[in-house]
Design an enzyme around this catalytic site. Sequence first.
Site, PDB file in Angstrom:
ATOM      1  N   SER A 171       0.858  -1.188   0.000  1.00  0.00           N
ATOM      2  CA  SER A 171       0.000   0.000   0.000  1.00  0.00           C
ATOM      3  C   SER A 171       0.892   1.235   0.000  1.00  0.00           C
ATOM      4  O   SER A 171       1.715   1.385  -0.901  1.00  0.00           O
ATOM      5  CB  SER A 171      -0.958  -0.029   1.198  1.00  0.00           C
ATOM      6  OG  SER A 171      -1.881   1.041   1.123  1.00  0.00           O
ATOM      7  N   HIS A 197      -2.607  -1.131  -3.465  1.00  0.00           N
ATOM      8  CA  HIS A 197      -3.772  -0.250  -3.323  1.00  0.00           C
ATOM      9  C   HIS A 197      -3.594   0.975  -4.211  1.00  0.00           C
ATOM     10  O   HIS A 197      -2.669   1.759  -4.018  1.00  0.00           O
ATOM     11  CB  HIS A 197      -3.940   0.191  -1.867  1.00  0.00           C
ATOM     12  CG  HIS A 197      -4.218  -0.942  -0.932  1.00  0.00           C
ATOM     13  ND1 HIS A 197      -3.967  -0.872   0.420  1.00  0.00           N
ATOM     14  CD2 HIS A 197      -4.737  -2.177  -1.150  1.00  0.00           C
ATOM     15  CE1 HIS A 197      -4.322  -2.008   0.990  1.00  0.00           C
ATOM     16  NE2 HIS A 197      -4.786  -2.820   0.063  1.00  0.00           N
ATOM     17  N   ASP A 293      -4.539  -4.715   5.901  1.00  0.00           N
ATOM     18  CA  ASP A 293      -4.900  -5.576   4.778  1.00  0.00           C
ATOM     19  C   ASP A 293      -3.749  -6.528   4.446  1.00  0.00           C
ATOM     20  O   ASP A 293      -2.609  -6.103   4.283  1.00  0.00           O
ATOM     21  CB  ASP A 293      -5.246  -4.727   3.550  1.00  0.00           C
ATOM     22  CG  ASP A 293      -5.787  -5.554   2.399  1.00  0.00           C
ATOM     23  OD1 ASP A 293      -6.375  -6.626   2.659  1.00  0.00           O
ATOM     24  OD2 ASP A 293      -5.629  -5.135   1.236  1.00  0.00           O
TER      25      ASP A 293
END
Length: 352
Positions: A171, A197, A293
């Site tokens: 991310s 992401h 995540d």
Amino acid sequence: MAIRVLIVDDSATARTVLKDVLSKDSEIEVIATAPDAYVARDKIVQLKPDVICLDVEMPRMDGISFLKKIMKYFPTPVLMVSSLTQDGAQVTFDALEAGAIDYVAKPHSNIYDGIDEIQKELIQKVKMVASSNLSARIEAAKAKTSTLEYKPKATYSLAQTTNKLIAIGASTGGTVALAELIARFTKDTPGVVVVQHMPSGFTNSFAQRLNSLCEVEVKEAEDGDIIGRGRVLVAPGDLHMVVRRDGGNYRVKLGTGEKISGHRPSVDVLFNSVASHVGSNAIGVLLTGMGSDGAKGMLKMKTSGASTIAQDEKSSIVWGMPKVAYEIGAVDFVEPLSNIDVKIASLLSERK
């Protein structure tokens, strides 16, 4: 103490709207705004902000050139504010490589009408950028210079099936980390699947950028793509990606579905599918990123027999996702970014 923010944008409207939004949060104080790099430079010297929100497109000196000067003379965490377009994507990647921590995409519509769409993200990212590892970001920008050189492109063939598989999640800070890691992969590297992401308008540009710099083939995944040796498939923005077994091949399947762990694509979704369909033939890697995540999915991969690697705190821009994975016992090895490819190669040689 509140996070002290400087907003730099040539649009008076944008400056006003961004200031109004950030000022709603008691943990953030907008200490000044500036219409261009020259005014901003004086504000930085005078006020020493904690975070700079910087527009990409500005008169007199563009945002990228100014960003490089900030990193050289006044190292400060920077959040880029960029347009969600093809050109905007390219410039955003330039900014991330030059030292920006993260970015927020401006609304497609009038900023007054679209600000509600990004208000939560903007506040969240200003707070994250304020607490990020700036020294790791500066080192990553330096490493990019030596690592990202053009490499002769290997010829990818669909016949190059893979029995091993590498699954990577990232991310915040991940675009630069992925570039550094994937640049070290060769045509003999097992098939790689990646969730970073990123908005839907950015992932194809990101994959093309990596493809131009790496020996392996890098592409935005399409539904049904075969995962093969020397090939890296990047999940499209706003779509989940899973791995399925298809005879002697692994293929990716794309779908919408609800956001998982707050994201689509979700690293957890990818890792869960790899655990179920690849098992001990997989290696899971969790790079820098905010949030959690991928942590639970990595634990499932480890339980299924896969080897798991997390980027260490020192080399991570934001040690969020890898930290959570480590804390829940999902990680076999914690490695600096510069050694992850070596660890992967070692694990692959052990499993021959």
